[in-house]
Design a protein around this motif. Structure first.
Motif, short mmCIF file in Angstrom:
data_model
loop_
_atom_site.label_atom_id
_atom_site.label_comp_id
_atom_site.label_asym_id
_atom_site.label_seq_id
_atom_site.Cartn_x
_atom_site.Cartn_y
_atom_site.Cartn_z
N HIS A 110 -2.70 26.89 7.28
CA HIS A 110 -2.86 27.91 6.42
C HIS A 110 -4.28 27.79 5.54
O HIS A 110 -4.71 26.80 5.44
N GLY A 111 -5.28 28.85 5.80
CA GLY A 111 -6.55 28.29 5.09
C GLY A 111 -7.41 27.98 6.12
O GLY A 111 -8.54 27.15 5.67
N VAL A 112 -6.99 27.50 6.88
CA VAL A 112 -7.88 26.64 8.07
C VAL A 112 -8.36 28.11 8.65
O VAL A 112 -8.77 28.92 9.01
N ARG A 113 -10.21 26.61 9.68
CA ARG A 113 -11.08 27.79 10.52
C ARG A 113 -9.98 27.66 11.78
O ARG A 113 -9.05 27.15 11.94
N ALA A 114 -10.97 28.67 12.59
CA ALA A 114 -11.03 29.10 13.91
C ALA A 114 -9.82 28.00 15.47
O ALA A 114 -8.54 28.89 14.95
N GLU A 115 -10.43 27.08 15.62
CA GLU A 115 -9.39 26.14 16.34
C GLU A 115 -8.28 26.23 15.78
O GLU A 115 -7.63 25.57 16.34
N ALA A 116 -8.48 25.07 14.70
CA ALA A 116 -7.42 24.79 13.47
C ALA A 116 -6.18 25.04 13.22
O ALA A 116 -5.09 25.21 13.35
N SER A 117 -7.04 26.91 13.15
CA SER A 117 -5.87 28.00 12.84
C SER A 117 -4.89 28.06 14.35
O SER A 117 -3.07 28.87 14.46
N ARG A 118 -5.31 27.37 15.67
CA ARG A 118 -4.28 27.57 16.78
C ARG A 118 -3.16 26.14 17.01
O ARG A 118 -2.60 25.80 17.69
N TRP A 119 -3.51 25.47 16.49
CA TRP A 119 -2.68 23.88 16.19
C TRP A 119 -1.79 24.32 15.72
O TRP A 119 -1.02 25.19 14.55
N ARG A 120 -0.84 23.77 16.42
CA ARG A 120 1.16 23.56 15.61
C ARG A 120 1.29 22.72 14.71
O ARG A 120 0.13 21.55 14.19
N GLU A 121 1.49 23.15 13.77
CA GLU A 121 2.34 22.49 12.90
C GLU A 121 3.48 21.34 13.40
O GLU A 121 4.23 21.64 13.79
N PRO A 122 3.47 20.46 12.23
CA PRO A 122 4.90 19.17 12.72
C PRO A 122 6.09 20.04 12.27
O PRO A 122 6.25 20.20 11.30
N THR A 123 7.61 19.33 12.72
CA THR A 123 8.39 19.85 12.23
C THR A 123 8.87 19.01 11.89
O THR A 123 7.75 17.68 11.81
N ARG A 124 9.81 18.99 11.14
CA ARG A 124 10.82 17.92 9.99
C ARG A 124 10.58 16.39 12.02
O ARG A 124 10.49 15.45 10.87
N ALA A 125 11.45 16.66 12.36
CA ALA A 125 11.75 15.35 13.26
C ALA A 125 10.62 15.07 13.81
O ALA A 125 10.90 13.58 13.42
N GLN A 126 9.40 15.54 13.60
CA GLN A 126 8.23 14.99 13.83
C GLN A 126 8.07 14.32 13.12
O GLN A 126 7.16 13.12 13.14
N MET A 127 7.66 14.85 11.77
CA MET A 127 7.47 14.42 10.15
C MET A 127 7.91 12.36 10.48
O MET A 127 7.76 12.01 10.17
N GLU A 128 9.88 12.69 10.47
CA GLU A 128 10.12 11.53 10.47
C GLU A 128 10.47 10.58 11.60
O GLU A 128 9.65 9.22 11.00
N GLY A 129 9.44 11.38 12.78
CA GLY A 129 9.59 10.39 13.64
C GLY A 129 7.82 9.67 12.88
O GLY A 129 7.71 7.99 13.57
N MET A 140 0.91 -0.91 0.10
CA MET A 140 -0.20 -0.40 0.08
C MET A 140 0.81 1.00 0.13
O MET A 140 2.02 1.37 0.94
N ARG A 141 0.37 1.89 -0.92
CA ARG A 141 0.82 3.57 -0.78
C ARG A 141 0.90 4.11 0.20
O ARG A 141 -0.86 4.37 0.14
N VAL A 142 1.02 5.29 1.37
CA VAL A 142 0.16 5.73 2.60
C VAL A 142 1.43 7.42 1.99
O VAL A 142 2.27 7.22 2.12
N LYS A 143 0.09 8.42 2.08
CA LYS A 143 1.13 9.29 1.92
C LYS A 143 0.59 10.23 3.64
O LYS A 143 -0.17 10.24 4.15
N VAL A 144 1.68 10.17 4.37
CA VAL A 144 2.11 11.35 5.04
C VAL A 144 2.14 12.78 5.06
O VAL A 144 2.96 13.06 4.74
N MET A 145 1.65 13.58 4.98
CA MET A 145 1.69 14.81 5.28
C MET A 145 1.20 15.58 6.58
O MET A 145 0.26 15.17 7.33
N GLY A 146 2.01 16.46 6.95
CA GLY A 146 2.05 17.38 7.60
C GLY A 146 0.88 18.60 8.51
O GLY A 146 0.65 18.70 7.17
N PHE A 147 0.48 18.29 8.89
CA PHE A 147 -0.50 19.58 9.15
C PHE A 147 -0.53 20.78 9.22
O PHE A 147 0.84 21.32 9.10
N ARG A 148 -0.57 21.97 7.76
CA ARG A 148 -0.60 23.37 7.96
C ARG A 148 -1.33 24.25 8.50
O ARG A 148 -2.74 23.88 8.57
#
Length: 169
Positions: free
Chosen positions: A134-153, A124-132
């Protein structure tokens, strides 16, 4: 040609007619036809689209059902069933995991998700995307974006479950 946005599977009759037209038109039969969706479609929808679509790209918002419900308001049971059924029929192009630090990125759950996805289809092909933010609604605008180290984890945890076909975005 990919249909997405507004959950394309909710307009399955239109998608079926559109894809059939593309397949039958002498100018466009060479175009691939994909559905981009959240996987909440029932089996009869996927069966309706089987003959006209080349594949589906399914978003799995969270492997843990409680987290999935918190993020989306719906259970992930139908999403998991869609992934299984599409994979069985050779119609699953990829599963996409949008990972949000502190919400759906628990390493143990990701490892279990990797093991489950691997059991469904070892290639299976699995695409792992980090949250961004940009363009999100109210609550999600306060969420953190993952670092490169987190993505590798995240990738390490998913690979520990057996997945090999990971794409980090």
């Amino acid at each position: 040609v990919t249909v997405s946005g507004g959950e394309a599977t909710q307009q399955a009759s239109f998608v079926e007619a559109f894809f059939a037209t593309l397949g039958n038109d002498p100018a466009t039969p060479h175009l691939t036809r994909f559905v981009d969706g959240n996987g909440l479609a029932k089996e009869d929808v996927w069966r309706m689209l089987d003959d006209v679509m080349d594949g589906a790209m399914i978003d799995l918002k969270a492997f843990d059902d409680g987290v999935h419900q918190a993020l989306t308001g719906a259970s992930n049971a139908q999403v998991l069933t869609s992934i299984e059924r599409l994979a069985e029929r050779g119609k699953l192009h990829e599963v996409r995991l949008l990972l949000i630090p502190g919400h759906n990125d628990d390493p143990e759950v990701l490892e279990r998700a990797g093991a489950w996805l691997h059991a469904v289809d070892p290639s299976m092909r699995v695409k792992v995307m980090g949250f961004r933010c940009h363009g999100v609604r109210a609550e999600a605008s306060r969420w953190r974006e993952p670092t490169r180290a987190q993505m590798e984890g995240y990738a390490r945890a998913l690979r520990a479950g057996g997945l090999k076909g990971l794409v980090l975005v």
